[in-house]
Design a protein around this motif. Structure first.
Motif: not given
Length: 237
Positions: A44-54, A171-179
């Motif tokens: 979750a923290a890895q995904r959260g970093f993607l959200v933070y950085q994006t 918003r939905d799909n603001a990022v794309t999760y690799a997992d």
């Protein structure tokens, strides 16, 4: 342009980072980091970093963090270097592992005089930590009848006073999760809340593990002491 380049690079890095695995944190909502024995959910923290950085890093700094700190989230040196290389600093140079997270240096005028806070320790500064961050990011709604909104503010049920200068950013799909995790607005909010919990206390998991071991050790020591005392008293009669 940099963000378009950065997101796929980061997603590729997180796809093979460490031994983190996807976990459902929404049914019901819970955070692995909560409680006296909690630990950071690295996936979750890895995904959260993607959200933070994006999403978040466009306005918010996290100056207490350096790109080398991402090793604690399971990224390898090459992956961390790739993340840093995709970040352009104010002087035009690429960030390095020793660089602090980029400060966007947003002017106060951008939000009517309200400066976006640094997020390094926001989870520790706000009561409820991850729960508060999640509630804030998902708490936007239409202002009820009779509520007069300040200029440039948005109604948010979780924010003190229920009016906040930050617009709804997820918003939905603001990022794309690799997992493969579905990037719903709620999931993004939960993940960035877990990342910011880690950012505020990178040693949380270790501290709790040490604390648990200490409790077990002293409990065992107490039992040994009681048994020894009884034996000494029995033999002394």
């Amino acid at each position: 342009m940099m963000r378009r380049f950065f997101a796929p690079l980061l997603a590729l890095g997180l796809a093979v980072a460490g031994n983190a695995r996807a976990e459902d944190t929404l049914s019901p909502l819970h955070f692995q980091s909560d409680g006296p024995l909690g630990s950071i959910d690295k996936a979750a923290a890895q995904r959260g970093f993607l959200v933070y950085q994006t999403v978040c890093a466009a306005c918010h700094s996290a100056n207490a963090l350096h790109y080398r700190d991402l090793e604690a989230l399971g990224l390898t040196p090459d992956q961390m270097a790739g993340v840093a290389a995709g970040v352009k600093l104010a002087d035009g140079s690429a960030a390095t592992l020793d660089s602090p997270f980029k400060d966007p240096a947003m002017p106060a005028s951008a939000f009517g005089g309200a400066l976006p806070p640094d997020l390094s320790s926001i989870a520790a500064q706000r009561p409820g930590g991850a729960q508060y961050i999640y509630a804030l990011l998902t708490g936007y709604a239409t202002a009820p009848d009779g509520v007069t909104m300040l200029p440039g503010h948005f109604y948010n049920k979780a924010f003190p006073g229920e009016q906040v200068a930050m617009p709804p950013v997820l918003r939905d799909n603001a990022v794309t999760y690799a997992d493969g995790t579905a990037a719903t607005q709620s999931q993004e909010a939960a993940d960035v809340a877990e990342f910011l919990t880690w950012a505020a206390d990178p040693n949380l998991s270790t501290r709790h593990q040490i604390g648990l071991r200490a409790v077990i050790f002293f409990a065992f020591l107490g039992i040994v002491a009681v048994i020894s005392k009884r034996r000494i008293w029995r033999e002394g009669r």
